[in-house]
Enzyme design. Structure first.
Site, short mmCIF file in Angstrom:
data_model
loop_
_atom_site.label_atom_id
_atom_site.label_comp_id
_atom_site.label_asym_id
_atom_site.label_seq_id
_atom_site.Cartn_x
_atom_site.Cartn_y
_atom_site.Cartn_z
N CYS A 52 7.26 -4.91 15.60
CA CYS A 52 6.81 -4.00 16.66
C CYS A 52 5.35 -4.34 16.99
O CYS A 52 4.51 -4.38 16.09
CB CYS A 52 6.94 -2.54 16.19
SG CYS A 52 8.64 -2.11 15.72
N GLU A 65 0.83 -1.21 0.00
CA GLU A 65 0.00 0.00 0.00
C GLU A 65 0.86 1.26 0.00
O GLU A 65 1.98 1.26 0.52
CB GLU A 65 -0.90 0.00 1.25
CG GLU A 65 -1.90 -1.15 1.22
CD GLU A 65 -2.78 -1.22 2.46
OE1 GLU A 65 -3.99 -1.47 2.28
OE2 GLU A 65 -2.29 -1.04 3.58
N CYS A 120 6.83 -6.55 6.98
CA CYS A 120 7.96 -6.01 7.75
C CYS A 120 8.42 -7.08 8.72
O CYS A 120 7.61 -7.81 9.27
CB CYS A 120 7.52 -4.76 8.51
SG CYS A 120 8.90 -3.92 9.35
N CYS A 122 2.14 -2.27 15.67
CA CYS A 122 2.05 -1.89 14.26
C CYS A 122 1.40 -3.01 13.46
O CYS A 122 1.79 -4.18 13.58
CB CYS A 122 3.46 -1.60 13.73
SG CYS A 122 3.52 -1.34 11.94
N HIS A 154 9.85 5.79 20.46
CA HIS A 154 8.69 5.25 21.18
C HIS A 154 8.92 4.99 22.67
O HIS A 154 7.95 4.75 23.40
CB HIS A 154 8.13 3.99 20.52
CG HIS A 154 7.76 4.16 19.07
ND1 HIS A 154 7.05 5.24 18.61
CD2 HIS A 154 8.03 3.40 17.97
CE1 HIS A 154 6.89 5.14 17.30
NE2 HIS A 154 7.49 4.04 16.89
N CYS A 179 3.34 8.68 1.21
CA CYS A 179 3.90 7.71 2.15
C CYS A 179 4.05 6.40 1.39
O CYS A 179 3.06 5.86 0.89
CB CYS A 179 2.92 7.60 3.32
SG CYS A 179 3.41 6.43 4.58
N CYS A 211 -0.86 6.04 10.13
CA CYS A 211 0.40 5.45 10.59
C CYS A 211 0.16 4.09 11.24
O CYS A 211 -0.66 3.95 12.13
CB CYS A 211 1.03 6.32 11.67
SG CYS A 211 1.36 7.96 11.12
N1 SAH Z 1 9.88 0.82 9.76
C1 SAH Z 1 9.88 2.26 9.76
C2 SAH Z 1 8.63 2.84 9.08
C3 SAH Z 1 7.40 2.44 9.83
S1 SAH Z 1 5.92 3.37 9.75
C4 SAH Z 1 9.94 2.76 11.18
O1 SAH Z 1 9.71 1.98 12.09
O2 SAH Z 1 10.26 3.92 11.39
C5 SAH Z 1 6.21 4.96 10.35
C6 SAH Z 1 5.89 5.23 11.81
O3 SAH Z 1 4.59 4.80 12.23
C7 SAH Z 1 6.88 4.55 12.74
O4 SAH Z 1 7.33 5.50 13.68
C8 SAH Z 1 6.03 3.51 13.41
O5 SAH Z 1 6.55 3.12 14.65
C9 SAH Z 1 4.71 4.23 13.52
N2 SAH Z 1 3.59 3.36 13.82
C10 SAH Z 1 3.47 2.05 13.53
N3 SAH Z 1 2.30 1.56 13.98
C11 SAH Z 1 1.65 2.58 14.58
C12 SAH Z 1 0.38 2.70 15.19
N4 SAH Z 1 -0.42 1.67 15.30
N5 SAH Z 1 0.05 3.91 15.69
C13 SAH Z 1 0.87 4.96 15.56
N6 SAH Z 1 2.08 4.91 14.96
C14 SAH Z 1 2.48 3.73 14.47
#
Ligand code: SAH
Length: 375
Positions: free
Chosen positions: A133, A109, A129, A136, A249, A122, A366
């Protein structure tokens, strides 16, 4: 053996990389490829102009290429890499998510967001991935495979074509008005620095001037990472002026080990030291991403600790209200805790913004991108 910074954390599920595409190649490699196909080298620049400047990947439009050669050159250098499964729009048409099917059936996406002063795309750098985490959606589904450079670039080229053709609404703009992309953020699916070589190739294609590339400004590109320390140091040596965003985080290793599991390998201190080295090399301020999770990482003492870690470094903190993923036990912070967290950082002089949650109703915000899990 992977090159340094080319880190694999989970075995990809065996899906196949796509055929070679013009956007995988540097300008010199494109000329060599033309010669290998028995063509004159200048045809490389003709095709580059069609693809990177005119977004025309249909050989019927290449009127400067002999008609008899068009189909063959298209097949060799501009194979169709991906097709749109569907678009979903919200925010009165100013946000649009695209679900793509890649040549091997893999789904990814991308999201286009139009603001009064800028247009941001984006993009995904991997299908799925491997960073795992727990908050996510993409992390829950695991890694399918890396995207090729051209699969990354094509998300943006198609977005630019859509904007040129007036497909995205904008506040105060008449329908159908052409628009231009200003920013690209590697914040879609995947960990960009775990697909290092192809992501850096994509940045070069996107920021090389036309017709060699798309001609975007490096300053408008943001690479977001969980904090793969050797890859951050490697990125610092590329001579780029892209922005680096670090998904922190948590300011303490004990909590970060659970929220960003790669922290068990590289600790908060090492990640931040690598980020400061990148800031020195690139001349750009670091962005710190911090998803605020109710009663997990939103305590005042953690704001204070974060403030002390970042003080004097010129970093900017982007707080993201957690977007709960399906089945998540976590949710976004209470408004009063969010306010206190902002104040705790501001007390140390740290610039803070709270991220808007564009695209929430279309699962395009996000951490919500998880095509393979849902389809
Ligand atoms: N792998 C990269 C890009 C990930 S997406 C990274 O970790 O930076 C971009 C951002 O969205 C990251 O900071 C990720 O931690 C955050 N993110 C992921 N899931 C989320 C959620 N459920 N709510 C808010 N932010 C989230």
């Amino acid at each position: 053996m992977p090159a340094p910074g080319e880190l694999t954390f989970a075995a990809p599920r065996g899906a196949a990389m796509p055929p070679r595409h013009l956007a995988d190649l540097s300008p010199a490699e494109r000329r060599e490829a033309m010669v290998a196909l028995g063509e004159r080298p200048f045809r490389a620049q003709q095709l580059s102009r069609h693809y990177f400047a005119r977004y025309a990947d249909d050989p019927a439009d290449w009127t400067d290429v002999p008609a008899a050669d068009r189909e063959r050159l298209a097949g060799e250098l501009l194979p169709r890499l991906m097709t749109v499964v569907r678009h979903a729009s919200c925010d009165a048409g100013a946000t649009r998510k695209t679900l793509w099917r890649l040549h091997d059936g893999t789904l990814v996406e991308s999201v286009l967001m139009r603001y009064p002063d800028r247009i941001t795309m984006c993009v995904s750098s991997q299908a799925g991935c491997g960073m795992n985490c727990p908050f996510c959606a993409t992390g829950q589904a695991g890694l399918d495979r890396n995207l090729s450079t051209a699969e990354i670039v094509h998300q943006i080229v198609d977005g630019m074509r859509a904007l040129r053709d007036g497909e995205l609404a904008g506040e105060g703009l008449p329908d159908g008005e052409p628009a231009r992309l200003s920013n690209v953020v590697f914040m879609g699916m995947g960990e960009p620095l775990a697909n290092y070589r192809r992501v850096v190739g994509a940045i070069r294609r996107l920021t090389d001037p036309q017709p060699d590339g798309v001609g975007l400004s490096q300053r408008g590109v943001t690479v977001s990472t969980v904090g793969l320390v050797p890859a951050i140091h490697r990125l610092a040596r590329e001579g780029l002026s892209c922005r680096l965003a670090v998904s922190l985080h948590a300011p303490d290793d004990e909590l970060r080990d659970t929220l960003v599991p790669v922290n068990t390998r590289w600790k908060v201190r090492e990640v931040l030291d690598a980020a400061w080295a990148y800031a020195d090399a690139s001349g750009r301020r670091i962005s710190i991403e911090y998803a605020l999770i109710r009663d997990v990482n939103d305590q005042a003492w953690r704001a204070d600790l974060l403030g002390r870690l970042l003080r004097g470094r010129g970093a900017h903190v982007n707080l993201i209200p957690l977007n709960p993923t399906p089945g998540s036990k976590w949710t976004a912070s209470r408004p009063e805790d969010e306010r206190a967290f902002v104040a705790g950082l501001a007390a140390h002089g740290i610039p803070v913004t709270v991220r808007d949650t564009r695209g929430q109703e279309i699962d395009g915000a996000c951490g919500q991108l998880a095509a393979s899990a849902r389809s």
